[in-house]
Enzyme design. Structure first.
Site, short mmCIF file in Angstrom:
data_model
loop_
_atom_site.label_atom_id
_atom_site.label_comp_id
_atom_site.label_asym_id
_atom_site.label_seq_id
_atom_site.Cartn_x
_atom_site.Cartn_y
_atom_site.Cartn_z
N LYS A 108 0.83 -1.20 0.00
CA LYS A 108 0.00 0.00 0.00
C LYS A 108 0.87 1.25 0.00
O LYS A 108 1.91 1.28 0.67
CB LYS A 108 -0.88 0.04 1.26
CG LYS A 108 -1.96 -1.02 1.33
CD LYS A 108 -2.81 -0.83 2.59
CE LYS A 108 -4.04 -1.74 2.58
NZ LYS A 108 -4.92 -1.49 3.73
N HIS A 122 -14.10 0.74 -5.68
CA HIS A 122 -13.84 1.63 -4.55
C HIS A 122 -14.84 2.78 -4.43
O HIS A 122 -14.59 3.77 -3.75
CB HIS A 122 -12.40 2.15 -4.58
CG HIS A 122 -11.40 1.01 -4.51
ND1 HIS A 122 -11.19 0.31 -3.35
CD2 HIS A 122 -10.62 0.44 -5.45
CE1 HIS A 122 -10.30 -0.64 -3.59
NE2 HIS A 122 -9.95 -0.58 -4.84
N LYS A 141 -18.57 3.36 -2.97
CA LYS A 141 -19.65 2.73 -2.21
C LYS A 141 -20.96 2.87 -2.99
O LYS A 141 -21.19 3.91 -3.63
CB LYS A 141 -19.77 3.38 -0.84
CG LYS A 141 -18.54 3.09 0.04
CD LYS A 141 -18.48 3.97 1.26
CE LYS A 141 -17.14 3.74 1.98
NZ LYS A 141 -16.86 4.81 2.97
N ARG A 153 -13.38 13.82 7.75
CA ARG A 153 -14.40 14.67 7.13
C ARG A 153 -15.81 14.12 7.44
O ARG A 153 -15.96 13.01 7.95
CB ARG A 153 -14.22 14.66 5.62
CG ARG A 153 -14.35 13.25 5.06
CD ARG A 153 -14.40 13.16 3.56
NE ARG A 153 -14.76 11.81 3.14
CZ ARG A 153 -13.92 10.79 3.07
NH1 ARG A 153 -12.66 10.93 3.38
NH2 ARG A 153 -14.36 9.60 2.71
C1 MV4 Z 1 -7.09 -3.98 2.53
C2 MV4 Z 1 -7.79 -5.07 1.96
C3 MV4 Z 1 -7.41 -6.35 2.37
N1 MV4 Z 1 -6.40 -6.51 3.24
N2 MV4 Z 1 -6.10 -4.20 3.41
C4 MV4 Z 1 -9.08 -0.65 -0.23
C5 MV4 Z 1 -9.09 0.82 -0.13
C6 MV4 Z 1 -8.35 1.16 1.08
N3 MV4 Z 1 -9.16 2.05 1.86
C7 MV4 Z 1 -8.06 -0.11 1.79
N4 MV4 Z 1 -8.55 -1.16 0.97
C8 MV4 Z 1 -8.35 -2.46 1.27
N5 MV4 Z 1 -7.39 -2.71 2.19
C9 MV4 Z 1 -5.77 -5.43 3.75
N6 MV4 Z 1 -4.76 -5.63 4.60
C10 MV4 Z 1 -8.81 -4.82 1.06
C11 MV4 Z 1 -9.09 -3.50 0.70
C12 MV4 Z 1 -10.18 -3.34 -0.23
C13 MV4 Z 1 -11.37 -2.73 0.17
C14 MV4 Z 1 -11.55 -2.20 1.44
C15 MV4 Z 1 -12.73 -1.60 1.80
C16 MV4 Z 1 -13.78 -1.52 0.89
C17 MV4 Z 1 -13.62 -2.02 -0.37
C18 MV4 Z 1 -12.43 -2.62 -0.75
C19 MV4 Z 1 -12.29 -3.14 -2.03
C20 MV4 Z 1 -11.12 -3.72 -2.41
C21 MV4 Z 1 -10.06 -3.81 -1.50
#
Ligand code: MV4
Length: 448
Positions: free
Chosen positions: A158, A235, A237, A291
């Site tokens: 990330k 990504h 909602k 926010r």
């Molecule tokens: C993650 C994950 C799985 N494992 N972290 C996507 C956007 C960012 N805000 C963080 N995200 C994610 N982090 C770990 N360690 C999966 C996602 C993710 C996700 C998270 C929330 C809502 C939708 C998503 C869609 C794809 C991946």
């Protein structure tokens, strides 16, 4: 309390902020681009200032133009809404330098949470569970490899300046890591001007559950329960609900208390949202939003709290008027984001709304700046309305949603109303059994 607030936003959120100000006896200033001269927020505000041409970077993101508008209209506070300048710490600093109040937290909190590595460290220190992963920024490929080896594959690379899904890469084995590290790093450098990366264990099928917190300048913090935002596509909602169908009352109270204590230990003030991934009964902090959020009405409907009013009061230095024991979450709420898009391909569908009729009745709320004859500009986000239903339980919400969607009339452009209607026939959605990947698979299956 403020006498006049400048609303540095457009669309439904500009209207939402105007409504809160009106009820508080606060005058409003709208700002708008030349594409938005006929927008509802411009019509309703006490004053309006044109701040530039259609592209957001030349208008809604133009800090100097927004500040000039606030200065010439004698506003004493600026509400940034969501998106645009809402999480821009430099802008928050500039507002203060101009002797006005930024309606949000201290710039230092915005800055800290904007750096996802710093946010993760802060959350850890504040006692929140985080996903197993690296400490601080990764130094090189070697460290990434060693770290991945330690926590086990799959891992997720990330970007420190990422968020909202940009600058992430899943790595399923050691042979993929070096090249993933290099490409993610250069993508992050190009996109954010910050190449710093960190690494976490990749959770395969979590839910996205976020906690709404509210903190004053005097160390008082309350939480207003959670929103389940797992139903998303690319990504973005699509549907949010609260309470989450995945949690029981004990789990809800436990994560709420953790979030509350963490906000207090951070010295946070204002509205805030702590985002967690939830898998196999465990929570993992991922990010904090500083926010007002698009989906805030879900919380408003189940808590009875006007979050925008509270956000304005807190920025003005008012204390929270009640403690956690007075928070009484009631019933269930579901929000559908309605976009001007083809409901199958999601191609944007801007243009003139020839006919508009919003649903109403018990437990139905529509947040939208649309009106019959309005021309949706092609320049901005395609979300045109949020339909929020409130009911005694989830089933009542689903019935209410179906009838409200049936009543909703938006002619002249394509909308995602049919997608929401379809979702109501999907057993997994009806049963509340979904993770963050469910909607994407559902849409793909429908397209095939
Ligand atoms: C993650 C994950 C799985 N494992 N972290 C996507 C956007 C960012 N805000 C963080 N995200 C994610 N982090 C770990 N360690 C999966 C996602 C993710 C996700 C998270 C929330 C809502 C939708 C998503 C869609 C794809 C991946």
């Amino acid at each position: 309390m403020f006498d006049k607030v400048l609303i540095a936003n457009r669309g439904e959120v500009a209207l939402r902020i105007h409504r809160a100000c009106r009820e508080m006896g606060i005058k409003t200033v709208a700002v708008h681009s030349t594409a938005d001269s006929d927008a509802m927020h411009v019509r309703l505000a006490d004053q309006a200032v044109c701040i530039g041409p259609p592209p957001a970077r030349d208008s809604y993101l133009n800090k100097a133009a927004v500040l000039s508008a606030a200065t010439i209209t004698n506003a004493d506070a600026v509400h940034p809404g969501y998106g645009f300048l809402s999480e821009n710490a430099d802008f928050a600093d500039m507002v203060a330098e101009h002797h006005m109040t930024f309606i949000g937290p201290e710039p230092e909190h915005i800055r800290r949470m904007g750096d996802k590595i710093a946010a993760r460290e802060a959350a850890k220190e504040a006692g929140l569970p985080v996903v197993p992963g690296s400490e601080g920024a990764l130094q090189d490929e070697g460290e990434a490899l060693a770290m991945a080896d330690e926590i086990g594959y799959p891992v997720l690379l990330k970007a420190a300046s990422g968020g909202g899904g940009k600058g992430m890469k899943v790595v399923r084995g050691p042979n993929e890591l070096a090249s993933a590290y290099r490409t993610t790093r250069s993508e992050a450098e190009a996109a954010f001007g910050n190449p710093a990366l960190y690494l976490e264990k990749y959770l395969e099928a979590p839910r996205h559950i976020e906690i709404q917190v509210m903190a004053d300048n005097y160390g008082n913090v309350i939480h207003l329960g959670e929103r389940d935002c797992s139903l998303q596509r690319k990504h973005q909602k699509v549907v949010e609900e609260g309470p989450s169908p995945a949690l029981n009352a004990d789990q809800r109270a436990a994560i709420g208390d953790l979030a509350r204590e963490a906000a207090a230990s951070l010295g946070y003030s204002s509205l805030g949202t702590m985002e967690f991934l939830y898998e196999d009964g465990k929570f993992y902090f991922i990010e904090m939003n500083t926010r007002l959020q698009v989906e805030h009405p879900v919380t408003e409907m189940i808590s009875g709290v006007d979050l925008v009013r509270e956000q304005i009061r807190l920025a003005a230095g008012a204390p929270l008027e009640y403690g956690q024991e007075s928070v009484n979450l009631c019933g269930h709420a579901i929000e559908c984001r309605i976009n001007a898009e083809n409901p199958h391909t999601f191609a944007p569908s801007p243009g003139r709304v020839t006919e508009y009729h919003a649903p109403g009745g018990l437990g139905v709320r529509v947040d939208s700046a649309l009106y019959s004859g309005y021309r949706i500009p092609p320049t901005y986000d395609s979300m045109i309305a949020k339909l929020i239903v409130h009911g005694n339980g989830r089933n009542e919400c689903l019935m209410r949603l179906r009838r409200a969607l049936e009543e909703f009339v938006v002619e002249g452009v394509q909308t995602t109303i049919p997608l929401h209607m379809d979702l109501l026939t999907a057993p997994d959605f009806v049963n509340g059994v979904y993770d963050i990947h469910w909607l994407e698979k559902y849409v793909e299956a429908a397209q095939a």
